[in-house]
Design a protein around this motif. Structure first.
Motif, mmCIF file in Angstrom:
data_model
loop_
_atom_site.group_PDB
_atom_site.id
_atom_site.type_symbol
_atom_site.label_atom_id
_atom_site.label_comp_id
_atom_site.label_asym_id
_atom_site.label_seq_id
_atom_site.Cartn_x
_atom_site.Cartn_y
_atom_site.Cartn_z
ATOM 1 N N ARG A 21 1.157 -1.151 -0.416
ATOM 2 C CA ARG A 21 -0.269 -0.307 -0.119
ATOM 3 C C ARG A 21 0.905 1.669 0.066
ATOM 4 N N HIS A 22 1.094 1.997 -0.839
ATOM 5 C CA HIS A 22 1.575 3.490 -0.522
ATOM 6 C C HIS A 22 0.400 4.762 0.417
ATOM 7 N N TYR A 23 1.173 4.948 0.986
ATOM 8 C CA TYR A 23 1.024 5.692 1.927
ATOM 9 C C TYR A 23 1.533 6.976 1.937
ATOM 10 N N HIS A 24 2.478 7.385 0.747
ATOM 11 C CA HIS A 24 2.314 8.555 -0.081
ATOM 12 C C HIS A 24 2.696 8.059 -0.810
ATOM 13 N N GLU A 25 1.651 8.967 -1.942
ATOM 14 C CA GLU A 25 2.530 9.739 -3.761
ATOM 15 C C GLU A 25 2.646 11.031 -3.943
ATOM 16 N N PHE A 26 4.098 11.149 -4.451
ATOM 17 C CA PHE A 26 4.706 12.400 -4.027
ATOM 18 C C PHE A 26 4.409 13.061 -4.826
ATOM 19 N N GLU A 27 3.981 14.785 -5.003
ATOM 20 C CA GLU A 27 4.423 16.331 -6.051
ATOM 21 C C GLU A 27 5.793 16.066 -6.167
ATOM 22 N N THR A 28 6.786 16.169 -7.034
ATOM 23 C CA THR A 28 7.944 16.940 -7.766
ATOM 24 C C THR A 28 8.104 16.962 -6.217
ATOM 25 N N TRP A 29 7.571 18.526 -5.818
ATOM 26 C CA TRP A 29 8.535 19.555 -4.333
ATOM 27 C C TRP A 29 8.378 19.102 -3.429
ATOM 28 N N GLN A 30 7.566 17.291 -3.349
ATOM 29 C CA GLN A 30 7.997 17.357 -1.853
ATOM 30 C C GLN A 30 8.901 16.019 -1.670
ATOM 31 N N PHE A 31 8.956 15.391 -2.290
ATOM 32 C CA PHE A 31 9.660 14.312 -2.318
ATOM 33 C C PHE A 31 11.137 15.354 -2.899
ATOM 34 N N ASP A 32 11.346 16.379 -3.142
ATOM 35 C CA ASP A 32 12.289 17.659 -2.818
ATOM 36 C C ASP A 32 12.616 18.127 -1.473
ATOM 37 N N TRP A 33 11.468 19.052 -0.887
ATOM 38 C CA TRP A 33 11.452 19.109 0.076
ATOM 39 C C TRP A 33 12.081 17.820 1.289
ATOM 40 N N LEU A 34 11.860 16.675 1.124
ATOM 41 C CA LEU A 34 11.834 15.548 1.467
ATOM 42 C C LEU A 34 12.680 15.225 1.851
ATOM 43 N N LEU A 35 13.940 15.497 0.365
ATOM 44 C CA LEU A 35 15.756 14.984 0.049
ATOM 45 C C LEU A 35 15.616 16.198 1.277
ATOM 46 N N GLU A 36 15.989 16.997 0.281
ATOM 47 C CA GLU A 36 16.402 18.242 0.991
ATOM 48 C C GLU A 36 16.339 18.574 2.979
ATOM 49 N N LYS A 37 15.325 18.512 3.289
ATOM 50 C CA LYS A 37 15.489 18.268 4.432
ATOM 51 C C LYS A 37 16.220 17.331 5.460
ATOM 52 N N THR A 38 16.557 16.586 4.224
ATOM 53 C CA THR A 38 17.309 15.082 4.669
ATOM 54 C C THR A 38 18.701 14.668 4.211
ATOM 55 N N GLY A 39 18.854 16.199 3.750
ATOM 56 C CA GLY A 39 21.186 17.109 3.637
ATOM 57 C C GLY A 39 21.615 15.937 2.329
ATOM 58 N N TRP A 40 20.049 15.980 1.020
ATOM 59 C CA TRP A 40 20.768 15.351 -0.464
ATOM 60 C C TRP A 40 20.601 16.677 -0.417
ATOM 61 N N VAL A 41 21.072 16.414 -2.033
ATOM 62 C CA VAL A 41 20.979 18.057 -2.970
ATOM 63 C C VAL A 41 21.195 16.922 -4.255
ATOM 64 N N ILE A 42 19.146 16.964 -4.770
ATOM 65 C CA ILE A 42 19.538 16.463 -5.785
ATOM 66 C C ILE A 42 20.059 17.847 -7.212
ATOM 67 N N LYS A 43 20.924 16.605 -8.105
ATOM 68 C CA LYS A 43 21.992 16.568 -8.985
ATOM 69 C C LYS A 43 21.077 16.327 -10.190
ATOM 70 N N ASP A 44 20.188 15.381 -10.439
ATOM 71 C CA ASP A 44 19.629 15.287 -11.602
ATOM 72 C C ASP A 44 18.347 14.472 -11.692
ATOM 73 N N ARG A 45 17.474 14.325 -12.630
ATOM 74 C CA ARG A 45 16.312 14.027 -12.019
ATOM 75 C C ARG A 45 15.623 13.993 -13.733
ATOM 76 N N LYS A 46 14.451 13.254 -13.675
ATOM 77 C CA LYS A 46 13.721 12.604 -14.688
ATOM 78 C C LYS A 46 12.027 11.672 -14.200
ATOM 79 N N GLN A 47 11.693 12.427 -15.315
ATOM 80 C CA GLN A 47 9.782 11.944 -14.767
ATOM 81 C C GLN A 47 8.849 11.161 -16.118
#
Length: 173
Positions: free
Chosen positions: A118-144
């Motif tokens: 089951r999916h507890y979360h299904e993300f919008e891109t900004w939500q996943f980006d923010w989660l990564l930023e808050k946990t110390g990650w910098v996104i270098k590349d992305r694709k949809q």
């Protein structure tokens, strides 16, 4: 090329993205039990180990104890109540992760037969980006990409061009 794989397009695009950013000399911890995609990664020459099926909301010991240089998480974070805890626990400096995107015309996925699927979360891109930023990650590349289905109807038509999957390559700050 992808033996016994239902989501062939997703596996193909995921593998291409991984190959773009991660060398075969780097060790990988793939979150989740061994699966068709981790087997494909191994067949392509990657050194991959998996977590043991533990509930990553409750037990991140396998993540903390890993010496892998890269962590991959393909469609795993949507199943967790708190992906924040796992993302903060990763010691590796590289992360390749994908999540299903929230679709405005469909409810979150919920298996009727498997309580774990089951999916507890299904993300919008900004939500996943923010989660990564808050946990110390910098996104270098992305694709949809979209996930078309061979059915007739309004929603199957929307699935032909509405992005369903989001993948990122990130590095630890």
């Amino acid at each position: 090329m992808y033996e016994n794989t239902f989501p062939e397009k997703r596996f193909k695009l995921t593998l291409e993205f991984l190959q773009k950013h991660i060398s075969k000399e780097e060790s990988i911890l793939d979150l989740g039990i061994s699966n068709p995609l981790s087997k494909i990664m191994k067949s392509q020459g990657y050194s991959v180990s998996n977590t043991s099926g533990e509930d990553l909301d409750e037990d991140v010991t396998g993540v903390i104890n890993s010496n892998a240089e890269v962590v991959t998480a393909f469609e795993i974070f949507e199943h967790l109540l708190s992906p924040y805890t796992v993302l903060k626990s990763i010691k590796a400096n590289k992360l390749v992760a994908s999540v299903p995107l929230k679709l405005w015309y469909a409810s979150a996925y919920r298996s009727k037969t498997d309580e774990r699927d089951r999916h507890y979360h299904e993300f919008e891109t900004w939500q996943f980006d923010w989660l990564l930023e808050k946990t110390g990650w910098v996104i270098k590349d992305r694709k949809q990409w979209a996930n078309p289905v061979n059915k007739i109807g309004f929603r199957p038509l929307l699935r032909r061009f509405t992005p369903r999957y989001y993948i990122v390559y990130a590095e630890r700050v």
